[in-house]
Design a protein around this motif. Structure first.
Motif, short mmCIF file in Angstrom:
data_model
loop_
_atom_site.label_atom_id
_atom_site.label_comp_id
_atom_site.label_asym_id
_atom_site.label_seq_id
_atom_site.Cartn_x
_atom_site.Cartn_y
_atom_site.Cartn_z
N ASN A 278 -2.42 0.63 -10.21
CA ASN A 278 -2.13 -0.45 -11.16
C ASN A 278 -2.01 -1.80 -10.46
OD1 ASN A 278 -2.00 1.21 -13.48
ND2 ASN A 278 0.06 1.84 -12.92
N ALA A 279 -1.78 -1.77 -9.15
CA ALA A 279 -1.64 -3.01 -8.39
C ALA A 279 -2.99 -3.33 -7.75
CB ALA A 279 -0.55 -2.86 -7.32
N GLU A 280 -3.75 -4.22 -8.38
CA GLU A 280 -5.07 -4.54 -7.88
C GLU A 280 -4.97 -5.21 -6.52
OE1 GLU A 280 -9.08 -7.01 -9.26
OE2 GLU A 280 -7.40 -6.72 -10.64
N ILE B 66 0.87 -1.17 0.00
CA ILE B 66 0.00 0.00 0.00
C ILE B 66 0.91 1.22 0.00
CG2 ILE B 66 -1.72 1.33 1.31
CD1 ILE B 66 -2.78 -1.34 2.40
N LEU B 67 0.71 2.08 -0.97
CA LEU B 67 1.58 3.25 -1.18
C LEU B 67 0.82 4.52 -0.81
CD1 LEU B 67 4.15 4.61 -2.37
CD2 LEU B 67 3.02 4.49 -4.62
N LEU C 227 -8.21 -2.24 1.92
CA LEU C 227 -7.50 -1.03 2.35
C LEU C 227 -6.64 -0.47 1.21
CD1 LEU C 227 -7.40 0.64 4.95
CD2 LEU C 227 -5.32 -0.61 5.58
N ALA C 228 -6.04 -1.36 0.44
CA ALA C 228 -5.23 -0.93 -0.71
C ALA C 228 -6.10 -0.20 -1.72
CB ALA C 228 -4.54 -2.12 -1.35
N ALA C 229 -7.30 -0.73 -1.97
CA ALA C 229 -8.21 -0.09 -2.92
C ALA C 229 -8.62 1.29 -2.46
CB ALA C 229 -9.43 -0.98 -3.13
N GLU C 230 -8.74 1.45 -1.16
CA GLU C 230 -9.19 2.73 -0.60
C GLU C 230 -8.07 3.76 -0.51
OE1 GLU C 230 -10.77 1.74 3.19
OE2 GLU C 230 -12.59 0.78 2.40
N LYS C 231 -6.85 3.32 -0.12
CA LYS C 231 -5.83 4.28 0.25
C LYS C 231 -4.60 4.32 -0.64
CE LYS C 231 -6.95 4.34 5.21
NZ LYS C 231 -7.26 5.80 5.25
N SER C 232 -4.31 3.23 -1.35
CA SER C 232 -3.04 3.15 -2.08
C SER C 232 -3.03 4.06 -3.31
CB SER C 232 -2.74 1.72 -2.50
OG SER C 232 -1.47 1.66 -3.15
#
Length: 290
Positions: free
Chosen positions: A173-175, A140-141, A164-169
């Motif tokens: 490109n990284a699903e 997560i970036l 969380l990745a979908a919300e904040k990253s």
């Protein structure tokens, strides 16, 4: 331009493999002219290396189109009596020399390289390589270290990583944050060092790169499978043929008396030799491989 039309332009520069047929059936006729199986085989040996993008089940069709178009052009040339022109005998003489060159090349270059030699190269080199480790990771970036710390705390508190990745990253490109498998040398060094130091299932501390701050999780570690001989046989043989061609043509040059009578061409060749530029390989097939 259609593929078989392009192949016509390439045919004169390609080598052939003489093929013997006990039975040589007629496979097509064009205006009464018979196209035999041996004609298709010669066409395949001429232009086959250029058919790498053609599906195997389509190759015979493409070769037949090539032969049909070849015969249409040849037949039209006969009707215009181009075989009686001043230049035709010179053209035929040139192609006879090309045919002799091709026959020599097939016998003394391609014919001198076999699977056993390729297998030896494989065993001396590729088979002795150590498997390289690769890892599957997700991240997560975010923009700041504080945001990264907050993300880690949420993950440790039970938040779903992908959600969380979908919300904040920032890395869209990284699903789900997934980066798939990668080995060393494919990621920025701070990211790589942190990722390869982690155990499977563990989260990293915030890692800073030029893109921002990362929280990394390792999902799997494994060793890459080394290629089998069959996987790499063709490129090994291609390289061996290139080396053999260089050796044979070098030997022939050393024994030959070569006189360049055109002063401009001689000057250009001398300049190239002074720069250390090697003469071209004796087979156009290898032009783009080195």
């Amino acid at each position: 331009m259609k593929l078989w039309s392009a192949l016509l332009l390439l045919a004169a520069s390609m080598s052939f493999v003489p093929l013997a047929h006990a039975a040589d059936p007629v496979v097509a006729r064009v205006n009464g002219f018979e196209i035999k199986q041996s004609d298709l085989d010669f066409a395949a040996s001429e232009v086959g290396p250029r058919l790498g993008t053609v599906r195997p089940e389509d190759r015979k069709r493409v070769l037949m189109q090539f032969m049909i178009e070849n015969e249409l052009f040849a037949g039209a040339g006969e009707q215009e009596k181009l075989d009686e022109s001043d230049t035709f005998d010179k053209r035929a003489a040139y192609h006879r020399r090309r045919a002799l060159r091709d026959a020599f090349f097939d016998k003394n270059v391609r014919g001198a390289v076999d699977d056993a030699e390729a297998k030896k190269v494989f065993e001396e080199n590729i088979s002795k390589l150590k498997p390289e480790q690769e890892i599957s990771a997700r991240h997560i970036l975010v923009d700041t270290e504080d945001e990264a710390k907050e993300v880690k705390a949420q993950l440790e508190g039970g938040s779903d990583f992908a959600k969380l990745a979908a919300e904040k990253s920032k890395d869209k490109n990284a699903e789900g944050g997934s980066l798939g498998f990668f080995s060393r040398g494919q990621m920025l060094k701070p990211f790589e060092d942190a990722a390869f130091a982690l155990d499977v299932g563990k989260l990293s501390e915030p890692v800073k790169t030029s893109f921002g701050w990362h929280i990394i999780e390792i999902q799997e570690k494994r060793n890459q499978e080394l290629p089998s001989f069959d996987d790499v046989k063709d490129p090994i043989i291609s390289q061996l043929v290139v080396r053999k061609a260089q050796s044979v043509v070098g030997d022939l040059r050393s024994k030959a008396k070569i006189e360049i009578l055109d002063p401009e061409i001689k000057r250009s060749m001398d300049d190239a030799a002074m720069r250390g530029e090697a003469p071209p390989l004796p087979d156009e097939e290898f032009k783009d491989e080195n």
